[in-house]
Design an enzyme around this catalytic site. Structure first.
Site, short mmCIF file in Angstrom:
data_model
loop_
_atom_site.label_atom_id
_atom_site.label_comp_id
_atom_site.label_asym_id
_atom_site.label_seq_id
_atom_site.Cartn_x
_atom_site.Cartn_y
_atom_site.Cartn_z
N TYR A 221 1.04 -1.14 0.00
CA TYR A 221 0.05 -0.09 -0.01
C TYR A 221 0.87 1.12 -0.12
O TYR A 221 0.75 2.09 0.97
CB TYR A 221 -0.89 -0.20 1.19
CG TYR A 221 -1.77 -0.98 1.06
CD1 TYR A 221 -3.39 -0.75 0.41
CD2 TYR A 221 -1.77 -2.36 1.30
CE1 TYR A 221 -4.21 -1.83 0.22
CE2 TYR A 221 -2.87 -3.36 1.30
CZ TYR A 221 -3.96 -3.09 0.50
OH TYR A 221 -5.03 -3.92 0.33
N TYR B 77 -11.28 -7.97 6.75
CA TYR B 77 -10.06 -8.08 5.67
C TYR B 77 -9.70 -9.65 5.21
O TYR B 77 -9.43 -10.26 6.45
CB TYR B 77 -8.88 -7.18 6.20
CG TYR B 77 -7.76 -7.31 5.31
CD1 TYR B 77 -7.48 -6.66 4.08
CD2 TYR B 77 -6.53 -8.22 5.48
CE1 TYR B 77 -6.53 -6.73 3.36
CE2 TYR B 77 -5.63 -8.32 4.65
CZ TYR B 77 -5.47 -7.45 3.56
OH TYR B 77 -4.62 -7.56 2.51
N ASP C 124 -11.76 -17.14 8.57
CA ASP C 124 -10.36 -16.67 8.19
C ASP C 124 -9.47 -16.62 9.45
O ASP C 124 -9.57 -15.49 10.06
CB ASP C 124 -10.42 -15.46 7.47
CG ASP C 124 -9.26 -14.85 6.92
OD1 ASP C 124 -8.33 -15.31 7.66
OD2 ASP C 124 -9.13 -13.86 6.11
N LYS D 171 0.13 -16.65 7.78
CA LYS D 171 0.90 -15.66 8.69
C LYS D 171 1.79 -16.26 9.68
O LYS D 171 2.93 -17.01 9.47
CB LYS D 171 -0.09 -14.83 9.32
CG LYS D 171 -0.78 -13.67 8.55
CD LYS D 171 -1.11 -12.21 9.18
CE LYS D 171 -1.18 -11.29 7.87
NZ LYS D 171 -2.24 -11.01 7.58
C1 LIG Z 1 -3.03 -10.82 6.33
C2 LIG Z 1 -4.58 -11.46 6.03
C3 LIG Z 1 -4.92 -12.03 4.97
C4 LIG Z 1 -3.96 -12.01 3.51
O1 LIG Z 1 -2.85 -12.93 3.71
P1 LIG Z 1 -1.41 -12.81 2.81
O2 LIG Z 1 -0.42 -13.64 3.01
O3 LIG Z 1 -1.13 -11.14 3.04
O4 LIG Z 1 -2.31 -12.84 1.45
C5 LIG Z 1 -6.13 -12.64 4.99
N1 LIG Z 1 -7.03 -12.45 5.98
C6 LIG Z 1 -6.59 -12.24 7.15
C7 LIG Z 1 -7.34 -11.87 8.18
C8 LIG Z 1 -5.34 -11.55 7.28
O5 LIG Z 1 -5.01 -10.83 8.24
#
Ligand SMILES: *Cc1c(COP(=O)(O)O)cnc(C)c1O
Length: 429
Positions: free
Chosen positions: A20, A148, A249, A278
């Protein structure tokens, strides 16, 4: 060839995109020389306490001997091999460990190369499941605002429409269904009124909805909001009632960050499909995974076309899987729960005094996540260097100044970290 700080910064500014960012913005940027434990060393020799875990990832700190050894050993065998028609121990062992750690119904694993891709995979799984069940009309996703889920198109379509800048991409983004994010905070009850907008939207649209997708308990990059576990529980009940899948997620929240191994455990529920990423590799390599139930896997596998239609080139990269395995073993062999509780207490003690400041709108802490929400967006031109001056690495965005330190950070360092945040914030006018 060795470059000095000025040379690195000049080249960076003229030819490299950052997350970004704009090219040639001239915004402050800091070349890193190395990182060790909870400390980041800049090229100019300054050391910074890490408040970010490199965006939720580096839970064991940097340059960890056990993590290094796992990768070095795998490097000696092979760094990569295609996953079509071939397999390897790091992948199957990591898959077994993930199935063991995640809620019981989740029994199969798809390895993806980033969080965003694992979300794409989750959404495709939901669509293919309904396609195989002869319900091709179920094409939509329902979610809550302020979410997100990543930066690729499918993931972007379920991000908050305003934060996610949907207006720029409206011609190509699929239109999804949104309801307002719950107002009931963590540790509060969820009233009928709180769930009503979600319940109504789902009742009206369930025939078209393939899945609900949410970040459980903590909404990360969309606003660092924490919501009621009871809300999540009721979402699960409503999905069951209306025959809609639930995708959680856990990319940010997974692996202990909220005080539970997975945030859905706060609500005592399990999803039909779960995304992790992550912290999966302790911040060493990019790797994510999408887990689902045997029923969904079997339905997709036996339905038309009998294949799940996804297969990244670097799927289940052996170096990344070895890092994942080492990281999960380090985690489950450690007193992570006690560590996260101690971080929670420290963040609470260290950040709550910020509430006294007129410039601060809210302070909230959950597990190893501490958030100071300012009344106004912070000026990165001055605030970022102020944090560096104070000897800490904290990366605010918008109105949010937040901390998610590595789990290994001790009380003294946590004290220094939160004191620096208080100091910098008290100088914001
Ligand atoms: C960081 C994140 C993503 C995306 O992961 P990337 O490895 O950056 O593509 C998706 N969902 C959540 C909740 C995130 O924190």
């Amino acid at each position: 060839m060795s470059m000095n700080q000025e040379q690195i910064m000049a080249l960076d500014n003229s030819l490299v995109w950052h997350p970004y960012s704009s090219i040639g913005s001239g915004l402050p940027i800091f070349p890193v020389e190395s990182a060790q434990g909870v400390r980041i060393r800049l090229v100019d020799g300054r050391e910074l306490l890490d408040g970010m875990s490199s965006w939720w990832c580096a839970i064991h700190g940097y340059n960890h001997p056990q993590m290094n050894r796992a990768i070095e050993e795998q490097l000696g065998r092979m760094s990569h091999i295609m996953f079509g028609g071939l397999t390897h121990q790091p992948a199957v062992e990591l898959a077994a460990k993930l199935v063991e750690l995640t809620p019981v119904p989740l029994q199969t694993v798809f390895f993806a190369d980033s969080g965003s891709v694992s979300v794409e995979v989750a959404m495709k799984m939901a669509l293919q499941y309904w396609h195989a069940k002869k319900h091709p009309e179920k094409q939509k996703f329902l979610t809550i605002r302020n979410g997100y889920h990543g930066d690729t198109f499918g993931a972007m379509s379920v991000c908050d429409p305003i934060n996610g800048m949907h207006s720029i991409f409206s011609g190509v983004l699929p239109q999804q269904l949104f309801v307002d994010a719950p107002a009931c905070g963590f540790n509060t009850a969820c009233s009928d009124g709180d769930i009503a907008p979600f319940a109504q939207r789902l009742a009206e649209n369930h025939k078209q909805v393939a899945a609900v997708i949410l970040e459980p308990i903590v909404q990360g990059a969309g606003g660092m909001r924490f919501y009621s576990a009871e809300y999540l529980k009721r979402v699960r009940e409503l999905c069951d009632k209306h025959d809609v899948l639930l995708i959680l997620d856990e990319i940010a929240t997974g692996f202990g960050r909220t005080g539970k191994m997975f945030a859905c455990e706060h609500a005592d529920i399990s999803p039909d499909i779960m995304c992790v990423g992550k912290a999966l590799t302790g911040g060493y390599m990019t790797l994510a995974a999408t887990l689902t139930t045997r029923e969904i896997s079997e339905t997709i596998s036996s339905g038309d076309p009998g294949l799940f239609m996804h297969g990244p080139t670097f799927m289940a990269n052996p170096l990344a899987c070895s890092a994942g395995l080492a990281s999960l073993h380090l985690l489950t062999d450690s007193p992570w729960h006690t560590r996260v509780s101690k971080i929670e207490i420290n963040l609470h003690q260290g950040l709550v005094p910020c509430r006294e400041l007129k410039t601060v709108a809210d302070v909230r802490v959950l597990g190893a996540i501490g958030v100071v929400e300012m009344a106004e967006p912070v000026d990165m031109k001055t605030v970022q260097p102020a944090f560096i001056e104070a000897g800490v690495w904290v990366r605010p965005f918008g109105r949010l100044i937040y901390l998610m330190p590595p789990y290994i950070m001790n009380d003294k360092d946590l004290h220094t970290l939160t004191a620096a945040v208080r100091d910098v914030i008290s100088n914001i006018r």
